[in-house]
Design a protein around this motif. Sequence first.
Motif, PDB file in Angstrom:
ATOM      1  N   ALA A 190      -9.386  -0.519  -9.613  1.00  0.00           N
ATOM      2  CA  ALA A 190      -8.977  -1.717 -10.716  1.00  0.00           C
ATOM      3  C   ALA A 190      -8.623  -3.192  -9.929  1.00  0.00           C
ATOM      4  O   ALA A 190      -7.928  -3.162  -8.754  1.00  0.00           O
ATOM      5  CB  ALA A 190      -8.102  -1.327 -11.541  1.00  0.00           C
ATOM      6  N   ARG A 191      -9.361  -4.050 -10.417  1.00  0.00           N
ATOM      7  CA  ARG A 191      -8.575  -5.476  -9.866  1.00  0.00           C
ATOM      8  C   ARG A 191      -7.823  -6.003 -10.694  1.00  0.00           C
ATOM      9  O   ARG A 191      -7.917  -6.181 -12.041  1.00  0.00           O
ATOM     10  CB  ARG A 191     -10.092  -6.433 -10.023  1.00  0.00           C
ATOM     11  CG  ARG A 191     -11.237  -6.005  -8.871  1.00  0.00           C
ATOM     12  CD  ARG A 191     -12.322  -6.824  -9.303  1.00  0.00           C
ATOM     13  NE  ARG A 191     -12.212  -8.386  -9.686  1.00  0.00           N
ATOM     14  CZ  ARG A 191     -13.130  -9.150  -9.910  1.00  0.00           C
ATOM     15  NH1 ARG A 191     -14.407  -8.646 -10.197  1.00  0.00           N
ATOM     16  NH2 ARG A 191     -12.850 -10.455 -10.029  1.00  0.00           N
ATOM     17  N   LEU A 192      -6.612  -6.072 -10.329  1.00  0.00           N
ATOM     18  CA  LEU A 192      -5.449  -6.144 -11.127  1.00  0.00           C
ATOM     19  C   LEU A 192      -4.977  -7.519 -11.500  1.00  0.00           C
ATOM     20  O   LEU A 192      -4.007  -8.213 -11.079  1.00  0.00           O
ATOM     21  CB  LEU A 192      -4.402  -5.204 -10.725  1.00  0.00           C
ATOM     22  CG  LEU A 192      -4.346  -3.787 -10.388  1.00  0.00           C
ATOM     23  CD1 LEU A 192      -3.324  -3.116  -9.715  1.00  0.00           C
ATOM     24  CD2 LEU A 192      -5.003  -3.027 -11.728  1.00  0.00           C
ATOM     25  N   GLU A 193      -5.839  -8.416 -12.006  1.00  0.00           N
ATOM     26  CA  GLU A 193      -5.868  -9.694 -12.542  1.00  0.00           C
ATOM     27  C   GLU A 193      -6.605 -10.161 -13.528  1.00  0.00           C
ATOM     28  O   GLU A 193      -7.376  -9.726 -14.133  1.00  0.00           O
ATOM     29  CB  GLU A 193      -6.329 -10.402 -11.008  1.00  0.00           C
ATOM     30  CG  GLU A 193      -7.839 -10.062 -11.025  1.00  0.00           C
ATOM     31  CD  GLU A 193      -8.430 -10.344  -9.610  1.00  0.00           C
ATOM     32  OE1 GLU A 193      -8.031 -10.747  -8.566  1.00  0.00           O
ATOM     33  OE2 GLU A 193      -9.891 -10.505  -9.482  1.00  0.00           O
ATOM     34  N   PRO A 194      -6.220 -11.392 -14.050  1.00  0.00           N
ATOM     35  CA  PRO A 194      -6.755 -12.050 -15.055  1.00  0.00           C
ATOM     36  C   PRO A 194      -8.173 -12.565 -14.657  1.00  0.00           C
ATOM     37  O   PRO A 194      -8.535 -12.721 -13.411  1.00  0.00           O
ATOM     38  CB  PRO A 194      -5.989 -13.301 -15.234  1.00  0.00           C
ATOM     39  CG  PRO A 194      -4.770 -13.027 -14.886  1.00  0.00           C
ATOM     40  CD  PRO A 194      -4.945 -12.323 -13.482  1.00  0.00           C
ATOM     41  N   VAL A 195      -9.276 -12.531 -15.547  1.00  0.00           N
ATOM     42  CA  VAL A 195     -10.601 -12.957 -15.314  1.00  0.00           C
ATOM     43  C   VAL A 195     -11.043 -13.803 -16.347  1.00  0.00           C
ATOM     44  O   VAL A 195     -10.437 -14.029 -17.371  1.00  0.00           O
ATOM     45  CB  VAL A 195     -11.486 -11.801 -15.153  1.00  0.00           C
ATOM     46  CG1 VAL A 195     -11.322 -10.861 -13.854  1.00  0.00           C
ATOM     47  CG2 VAL A 195     -11.509 -10.916 -16.383  1.00  0.00           C
TER      48      VAL A 195
END
Length: 317
Positions: A180-185
Amino acid sequence: MTFDHASVRTTLKPWGRLDLGRWASNQRQDSAIGEVSFDYSEAGGPDRLLLLKLLFTAEKLSIQVHPDDAVAKSMGMESGKSEAWYVLEAEEGAQVAVGLKRQLTQLEFRKAAIEGSIEGLLDWQAAAAGDVFYVPAGIVHAVGAGLVIAEIQQRNDTTFRIWDRGRSRELHIEEAVAVARLEPVSSRKLPRHITVERAELMSCPFFTLERLDLPAETFWELTASRESWALVVSGGGTIGSLTAAIGDGFFAEADRADIRVGRDGIVLLIATAASTPPIGLLREVPAKDRLKPDSAEVNSDRVGHNVIPFRLSIVSP
């Protein structure tokens, strides 16, 4: 290879619907249908790169994430899974979630997944008919209730479930933490008109998604230079010698077909396995160059047409 109808497979899901409305001639089902997948296979033919689906949600889906190409290949798969959603129908208050409200550490993410508080950390957004969302591999996401969505994706259905709202299905928290990319997009996409009739909905390294709005009783030539999937979302007509009505899916690769538009016009979604919209996809055919119409009248309200033939295989969740 000619343009041809795609085959159809329906999949039962705990979050699916019994009533599929205009998307099926037999509208009321005995079991909850969550997905309708379109496929096209040939003996000895190449593996397809893309997968086209319709999603029907009566409840929220699980919170999940998909692997990217690198992770998928390390697991022995051909590709990862990036996907795009085109909202066809949305009830009042319908939402989707793509990415997180804020950056999380892996420790914070794992704790929220185990506790179930991850839902409150997602970036939930209102969804309405015509909205387009891009969900790259590695982005945590979920689809809310009350939606009909056309989904185009890389051809890999590997899903790591993070939270399933008390359902008994298996979770994959450690796998999700790893990918997982644990950030807003920024997920919402705005259409860009290529021509009056042709709009680019979104493009990514794996596919493009376009919408064609063709006026009533016109005649067009559609050229598919790469693997292409088409879905009729409104109106009707014919594609080549094939009837085209709401819910019909088509496949083509390295070929062309004539589109004769019915009296209600036709709206098509076109997904192509290319990173930019193909040049020369659509051309209006001048009257002097048109072939004579078929003996049967072309219109969009034929009697007895099965929009989605549910006699085909049904797969459990």
